[in-house]
Each structure stands twice: as structure tokens, then as C-alpha cells.
Design a protein around this motif. Structure first.
Motif, short mmCIF file in Angstrom:
data_model
loop_
_atom_site.label_atom_id
_atom_site.label_comp_id
_atom_site.label_asym_id
_atom_site.label_seq_id
_atom_site.Cartn_x
_atom_site.Cartn_y
_atom_site.Cartn_z
N UNK A 117 -39.77 20.17 27.71
CA UNK A 117 -40.57 18.99 27.99
C UNK A 117 -40.00 18.30 29.22
N UNK A 118 -40.85 18.03 30.18
CA UNK A 118 -40.41 17.41 31.43
C UNK A 118 -41.22 16.15 31.68
N UNK A 119 -40.53 15.01 31.73
CA UNK A 119 -41.20 13.74 31.99
C UNK A 119 -41.22 13.45 33.48
N UNK A 120 -42.18 12.65 33.87
CA UNK A 120 -42.26 12.17 35.24
C UNK A 120 -43.04 10.85 35.24
N UNK A 121 -42.95 10.13 36.36
CA UNK A 121 -43.73 8.92 36.50
C UNK A 121 -42.97 7.62 36.36
N UNK A 122 -41.69 7.70 36.04
CA UNK A 122 -40.92 6.48 35.93
C UNK A 122 -40.68 5.85 37.29
N UNK A 123 -40.12 4.65 37.28
CA UNK A 123 -39.82 3.97 38.53
C UNK A 123 -39.57 2.51 38.34
N UNK A 124 -39.58 1.79 39.45
CA UNK A 124 -39.34 0.35 39.46
C UNK A 124 -40.66 -0.37 39.69
N UNK A 125 -40.94 -1.35 38.84
CA UNK A 125 -42.20 -2.10 38.96
C UNK A 125 -41.93 -3.55 38.61
N UNK A 126 -42.72 -4.44 39.18
CA UNK A 126 -42.58 -5.85 38.85
C UNK A 126 -43.26 -6.16 37.53
N UNK A 127 -42.81 -7.21 36.90
CA UNK A 127 -43.43 -7.64 35.65
C UNK A 127 -44.92 -7.86 35.86
N UNK A 128 -45.69 -7.39 34.90
CA UNK A 128 -47.14 -7.47 35.00
C UNK A 128 -47.78 -6.23 35.60
N UNK A 129 -46.96 -5.37 36.15
CA UNK A 129 -47.45 -4.15 36.77
C UNK A 129 -47.69 -3.03 35.77
N UNK A 130 -48.04 -1.87 36.31
CA UNK A 130 -48.37 -0.71 35.48
C UNK A 130 -47.65 0.54 35.96
N UNK A 131 -47.40 1.43 35.03
CA UNK A 131 -46.88 2.76 35.32
C UNK A 131 -47.55 3.74 34.38
N UNK A 132 -47.62 4.98 34.82
CA UNK A 132 -48.14 6.04 33.97
C UNK A 132 -47.11 7.16 33.89
N UNK A 133 -46.63 7.41 32.70
CA UNK A 133 -45.69 8.49 32.47
C UNK A 133 -46.42 9.75 32.05
N UNK A 134 -45.89 10.88 32.46
CA UNK A 134 -46.43 12.17 32.06
C UNK A 134 -45.33 13.01 31.43
N UNK A 135 -45.72 13.87 30.52
CA UNK A 135 -44.77 14.79 29.89
C UNK A 135 -45.47 16.13 29.75
#
Length: 119
Positions: free
Chosen positions: A4-22
């Protein structure tokens, strides 16, 4: 052996969005369930979300309900975690997990991806 390989993490400001994939690879077979967990510094790993692979039913931790959405793409053997309205307390390493043998037990884990939410 399933990887299983995750991706999509990072630095974001509060209120923002991220999408992780596995993405699952290797000697893959259909998962029974996939889940996301997270671990904040100095804290234990905690459950975030889960999806039944065949019917798509989902479950969430109370702390993320209404903000996070777990989905899957059966053809790509990939599970996603859409994270909206992120808060600083969502910061941590996010791990993907798969239950391939027994529905109630995760037997495969990813290496984790860092999510940092700044205030």
C-alpha cells in the motif's frame, strides 16, 4: 504480499483541503475493507475512516464527520480520503490500511504520508 502506497500529503492552512490516495499493488486481491488512520506527535494511532470495498459503506471518527470523505476506485485498487475544512488538530502522519483476509482485521499497512495544517 500486498503493498500500500499513500500519496497526497503536505502542508495546508487551516480551512484548506487535501486529498490523500492509497494504491494497492503486488499480489493484489480485492480488499474486504480499507481504512485510514492517523498519528499525531506524541499520540497513539487513531482511526479516521473506513470503507467496505464491495458495497461502499463507510464509517468515520466523530472528529472528522462532515469534513472527510472516504471513497474507492475498484478498478484502480485505490482508496481516497478527501479532507476539507482542515484544522491544526488534523496534523499527523496518515496511514492507509487494508483488510484482505479478515474483514475486521487490517493486515496490510502503508508507510504513511505527512499532513500538516497550519493555523
Amino acid at each position: 504480499q500486498v503493498q500500500l502506497v499513500e500519496s497526497g500529503g503536505g502542508l495546508v492552512q487551516a480551512g484548506g483541503s487535501l486529498r490523500l490516495s492509497c494504491a494497492a499493488s503486488g499480489r493484489t486481491r480485492s480488499a474486504l475493507a480499507m481504512g485510514w488512520f492517523r498519528q499525531a506527535p506524541g499520540k497513539e494511532r487513531e482511526f479516521v475512516a473506513r470503507i467496505n470495498w464491495s458495497v461502499g459503506s463507510t464509517a468515520y471518527a466523530d472528529s472528522v464527520k462532515g469534513r472527510f470523505t472516504i471513497t474507492r476506485d475498484n478498478a484502480k485498487n485505490t482508496v481516497y480520503l478527501q479532507m476539507n475544512s482542515l484544522k491544526p488538530e488534523d496534523t499527523g502522519v496518515y496511514y492507509c490500511a487494508g483488510a484482505f483476509v479478515v474483514y475486521t482485521r487490517y493486515d496490510s499497512w502503508g508507510q504513511g504520508t505527512q499532513v500538516t495544517v497550519s493555523s
